[in-house]
Design an enzyme around this catalytic site. Structure first.
Site, PDB file in Angstrom:
ATOM      1  N   ASN A 194      -7.386  -4.555   2.192  1.00 42.61           N
ATOM      2  CA  ASN A 194      -6.675  -4.418   0.927  1.00 42.61           C
ATOM      3  C   ASN A 194      -7.396  -5.243  -0.124  1.00 42.61           C
ATOM      4  O   ASN A 194      -8.052  -6.225   0.226  1.00 42.61           O
ATOM      5  CB  ASN A 194      -5.256  -4.985   1.061  1.00 42.61           C
ATOM      6  N   VAL A 195      -7.225  -4.904  -1.386  1.00 42.99           N
ATOM      7  CA  VAL A 195      -7.829  -5.703  -2.446  1.00 42.99           C
ATOM      8  C   VAL A 195      -6.929  -6.916  -2.703  1.00 42.99           C
ATOM      9  O   VAL A 195      -5.793  -6.763  -3.130  1.00 42.99           O
ATOM     10  CB  VAL A 195      -7.972  -4.875  -3.738  1.00 42.99           C
TER      11      VAL A 195
END
Ligand code: C5P
Length: 220
Positions: free
Chosen positions: A30-31
């Site tokens: 995930n960012v």
């Protein structure tokens, strides 16, 4: 002499992304820079708490006086958190946990075969926050929601679905990787917006709010 607002309170925090293996050299992630969670760990420590930070992969330095436990996948993070919850008064889930992992990660590097990209299938990861929130006698739980739209609606629903007293919302496009953020707190009373400010200033305000809301039984 002013006692610190979280003196002796044991605060457990998750931060950063998780990384789910596809094969030994590839991950699904995930960012998340981890900046918000690390700022909260620092602010909680400044407020006198004993802080344990369970962190996914980030490039950040551990805040002074904070115990850091590294985790890679969501399941690693879950077991690190479950090992610590019996000693936690407060749990603040800031990590951007991958919702899914690859069903069967390959033990060997997946090779490129001409014209045939691999197909991955996924299984759902455990929800760490919902699991901790459901523990009888468990810690006071605070969740985060990063949304791209309809923040009030998603944040309100998420707080109810997870069964937690306090949820912090922000817009992903506003906060991701940035040094500043605009937080909105959601509780039984409704929504409480904070000004746009540095993540550290926002973290200090959040910690002051948590200290104010902490049930008496959770204060040493
Ligand atoms: O909607 P979502 O499940 O992503 O809600 C985000 C909140 O739940 C965050 O506080 C995040 O840290 C937590 N979470 C978790 N475990 C998951 C997914 C989200 O603890 N598997």
């Amino acid at each position: 002499f002013q006692p610190k607002p979280l003196q002796g309170v044991r605060v457990l925090i998750t931060a950063g992304p998780t990384a789910e293996p596809i094969d030994p050299v590839r991950v699904l992630t995930n960012v998340s820079s981890g900046k918000m969670g690390y700022a909260i760990a620092r602010a909680a420590r400044e407020a006198g708490a004993d802080v344990t930070l369970v962190s996914g992969p980030t490039a950040l330095a551990t805040p002074r006086g904070v115990l850091r436990i590294d985790a890679h996948s969501a399941r690693d993070m879950m077991s690190a958190v479950m090992g610590e919850t019996p000693r936690a008064d407060v749990f603040i889930a800031v990590a951007a946990v991958a919702d899914w992992r690859v069903a069967e990660a390959s033990a060997q590097k997946i090779k490129k075969t001409a014209g045939e990209p691999p197909t991955l299938s996924f299984v759902q990861n455990p929800d760490i926050l919902a699991t901790v929130a459901a523990l009888p006698g468990g810690p006071y739980c605070v969740g985060f929601a990063a949304e791209t739209e309809h923040l009030d609606q998603h944040a309100t629903e998420k707080r109810q679905r997870k069964g937690i007293p306090l949820l912090v919302g922000n817009l992903a496009q506003d906060a991701l990787g940035a040094d500043d953020t605009t937080l909105i707190l959601y509780d039984d009373q409704g929504r409480h917006p904070l000004p746009r400010q540095s993540k550290l200033a926002a973290a200090r305000e959040l910690i002051a709010q948590v200290a104010r809301r902490l049930p008496a039984g959770r204060v040493p």
